[in-house]
Design an enzyme around this catalytic site. Structure first.
Site, PDB file in Angstrom:
ATOM      1  N   TYR A   6     -18.344 -11.138  -3.755  1.00 44.54           N
ATOM      2  CA  TYR A   6     -18.401 -12.908  -3.895  1.00 44.54           C
ATOM      3  C   TYR A   6     -18.409 -13.340  -5.455  1.00 44.54           C
ATOM      4  O   TYR A   6     -17.722 -14.465  -5.433  1.00 44.54           O
ATOM      5  CB  TYR A   6     -20.013 -13.055  -3.492  1.00 44.54           C
ATOM      6  CG  TYR A   6     -20.421 -14.581  -3.304  1.00 44.54           C
ATOM      7  CD1 TYR A   6     -19.845 -15.311  -2.525  1.00 44.54           C
ATOM      8  CD2 TYR A   6     -21.091 -14.820  -4.416  1.00 44.54           C
ATOM      9  CE1 TYR A   6     -20.466 -16.645  -2.421  1.00 44.54           C
ATOM     10  CE2 TYR A   6     -21.526 -16.334  -4.436  1.00 44.54           C
ATOM     11  CZ  TYR A   6     -21.143 -17.114  -3.533  1.00 44.54           C
ATOM     12  OH  TYR A   6     -21.702 -18.320  -3.465  1.00 44.54           O
ATOM     13  N   ILE A  24     -14.225 -31.745   4.775  1.00 45.66           N
ATOM     14  CA  ILE A  24     -15.362 -30.854   4.036  1.00 45.66           C
ATOM     15  C   ILE A  24     -15.333 -29.496   5.048  1.00 45.66           C
ATOM     16  O   ILE A  24     -15.554 -29.413   6.123  1.00 45.66           O
ATOM     17  CB  ILE A  24     -16.740 -31.502   4.276  1.00 45.66           C
ATOM     18  CG1 ILE A  24     -16.936 -32.871   3.616  1.00 45.66           C
ATOM     19  CG2 ILE A  24     -17.844 -30.354   3.570  1.00 45.66           C
ATOM     20  CD1 ILE A  24     -18.347 -33.267   3.846  1.00 45.66           C
ATOM     21  N   THR A  25     -14.866 -28.427   4.208  1.00 43.38           N
ATOM     22  CA  THR A  25     -14.949 -26.990   4.945  1.00 43.38           C
ATOM     23  C   THR A  25     -16.284 -26.653   5.145  1.00 43.38           C
ATOM     24  O   THR A  25     -17.035 -26.663   3.921  1.00 43.38           O
ATOM     25  CB  THR A  25     -14.125 -26.203   4.691  1.00 43.38           C
ATOM     26  OG1 THR A  25     -14.628 -25.805   3.069  1.00 43.38           O
ATOM     27  CG2 THR A  25     -12.477 -26.590   4.139  1.00 43.38           C
ATOM     28  N   GLY A  26     -16.596 -25.875   6.346  1.00 41.35           N
ATOM     29  CA  GLY A  26     -17.963 -25.367   6.257  1.00 41.35           C
ATOM     30  C   GLY A  26     -19.036 -26.311   6.181  1.00 41.35           C
ATOM     31  O   GLY A  26     -20.223 -26.161   5.858  1.00 41.35           O
ATOM     32  N   ALA A  27     -18.848 -27.807   7.101  1.00 41.92           N
ATOM     33  CA  ALA A  27     -19.787 -28.602   7.031  1.00 41.92           C
ATOM     34  C   ALA A  27     -20.690 -28.161   8.306  1.00 41.92           C
ATOM     35  O   ALA A  27     -21.524 -29.427   8.622  1.00 41.92           O
ATOM     36  CB  ALA A  27     -18.773 -29.914   7.406  1.00 41.92           C
ATOM     37  N   ASN A  28     -20.784 -27.278   8.885  1.00 41.64           N
ATOM     38  CA  ASN A  28     -21.647 -27.054  10.144  1.00 41.64           C
ATOM     39  C   ASN A  28     -23.053 -26.797   9.532  1.00 41.64           C
ATOM     40  O   ASN A  28     -23.987 -26.784  10.498  1.00 41.64           O
ATOM     41  CB  ASN A  28     -21.079 -26.162  10.926  1.00 41.64           C
ATOM     42  CG  ASN A  28     -20.838 -24.854  10.315  1.00 41.64           C
ATOM     43  OD1 ASN A  28     -20.050 -24.716   9.323  1.00 41.64           O
ATOM     44  ND2 ASN A  28     -21.115 -23.738  10.794  1.00 41.64           N
ATOM     45  N   SER A  29     -23.247 -26.435   8.244  1.00 38.30           N
ATOM     46  CA  SER A  29     -24.637 -25.892   7.908  1.00 38.30           C
ATOM     47  C   SER A  29     -24.650 -25.842   6.410  1.00 38.30           C
ATOM     48  O   SER A  29     -23.711 -26.093   5.728  1.00 38.30           O
ATOM     49  CB  SER A  29     -24.873 -24.324   8.292  1.00 38.30           C
ATOM     50  OG  SER A  29     -23.967 -23.610   7.852  1.00 38.30           O
ATOM     51  N   GLY A  30     -25.872 -25.519   5.773  1.00 39.47           N
ATOM     52  CA  GLY A  30     -26.064 -25.553   4.479  1.00 39.47           C
ATOM     53  C   GLY A  30     -25.754 -26.800   3.621  1.00 39.47           C
ATOM     54  O   GLY A  30     -25.755 -27.871   4.036  1.00 39.47           O
TER      55      GLY A  30
END
Length: 326
Positions: A205, A44-50
């Site tokens: 975006y 999972i990329t960007g699994a540090n938040s949200g």
């Protein structure tokens, strides 16, 4: 306006927000599958938040071995510790990746290919929204497009062999239906907008999400006949850190609107659904919302533009003959 009138208006707004939030909760989709994911390896990329963190939380709770691929390792460690504190048996591995830099993507993929026997699910979750102005990476790519589109595009190519070794590999793009406000031009002149400027702060975006959806559909066609599927999804408008770059004074007007957004947990449900549900084992090239297939407009489904965009992206990310091909 009298104090009584102000109190009435404030109460009415609060009631409206409460009912709208409840409506969003009811329509964000339900995951009916209780599938155990033991023995599965998921990136999972960007699994540090949200949304990414909530997705990691759910899948780790199901027994999956989750590789948290993150740019910010400090917040990644905090997220990992938080999940482990709740689920002591959670298997979470931290790996660094900066999707905006091709060298970082290659280094991450080299590490994964050297240490993992198989990847069962690849979730492209990480994303940025820059606001009014853009910046250019050292690779000559516009930063938002590099992070949201071209980094994931390259990573998919470099890990596809491991996904093909899975019994049923799944590639998932967390996208958005905000794409309706923009589109890829038929001559592809805006796919790397390094001189971009717009008074509409999320236009870039939106463009990146449009490209993600086109990539997903072309990828699904190219993977036809394999055991790997590719789908994308709209999580809804979620209250995450992606909105932190909205500039002053627009952010002052934005804050009340942000109160109506879905929570990251609600936003993660369709991602988890696509990762675990047996109902989508043979489904590929589709766009999901609320754990259901959602329709796309005809412009984003233009197969000729999708093919040409794919070939242009191969050049932009400098794919070599020794790279895995799709």
């Amino acid at each position: 306006m009298s104090l009584t009138d102000f109190a009435f208006v404030a109460t009415a707004i609060a009631i409206f927000i409460s009912f709208y939030k409840y409506y969003l909760h009811l329509t964000c989709g339900r995951i009916t599958s209780s599938r155990n994911m033991e023995g599965k390896t998921i990136i999972i990329t960007g699994a540090n938040s949200g949304i990414g963190k909530e997705t990691a939380r759910d899948l780790a709770k199901r027994g999956a071995r989750v590789i948290m691929a993150c740019r910010n390792m400090e917040t990644a460690k905090q997220a990992r510790d938080e999940i482990i504190a709740e689920h002591s048996s959670a298997s979470l591995l931290l790996k660094h990746i900066d999707l905006s830099f091709l060298a970082s993507v290659r280094q991450f993929a080299q590490d994964i290919n050297a240490t993992e026997a198989v990847i069962d699910v690849l979730i492209h979750n990480a994303g940025v929204a820059q606001g009014y102005n853009n910046k250019v990476t050292s690779d000559g790519l516009e930063f938002t497009m590099a992070t949201n589109c071209y980094g994931p595009f390259l990573l998919t190519h470099l890990l596809i062999d491991l996904l093909k070794k899975s019994d049923q590999g799944r590639i998932i793009f967390v996208s958005s239906k905000l794409y309706r406000f923009t589109r890829v031009r038929k001559d592809l002149s805006n796919i790397n907008p390094i001189n971009y400027f717009s008074l509409f702060p999320v236009e870039l975006y939106n463009l990146s999400k449009y490209v993600e959806i086109m990539f997903t559909q072309e990828l699904a066609r190219r993977l036809k006949g394999t055991k790997v599927t590719a789908n994308c999804l709209h999580p809804g408008v979620i209250d995450t850190g992606i909105w932190r770059n909205i500039p002053f004074p627009v952010n002052l007007l934005f804050k009340p609107i942000q109160m109506c957004f879905r929570t990251p947990e609600e936003g993660s449900r369709t991602t988890v659904f696509l990762a675990v549900s047996p109902d989508v084992e043979s489904v590929s090239g589709k766009y999901f919302r609320g754990c259901k297939v959602n329709q796309l407009n005809r412009h984003v489904q233009n197969e000729d533009v999708q093919w040409r965009l794919w070939e242009a992206a191969r050049s932009l990310v400098k794919l070599t003959d020794s790279d895995s091909k799709i």
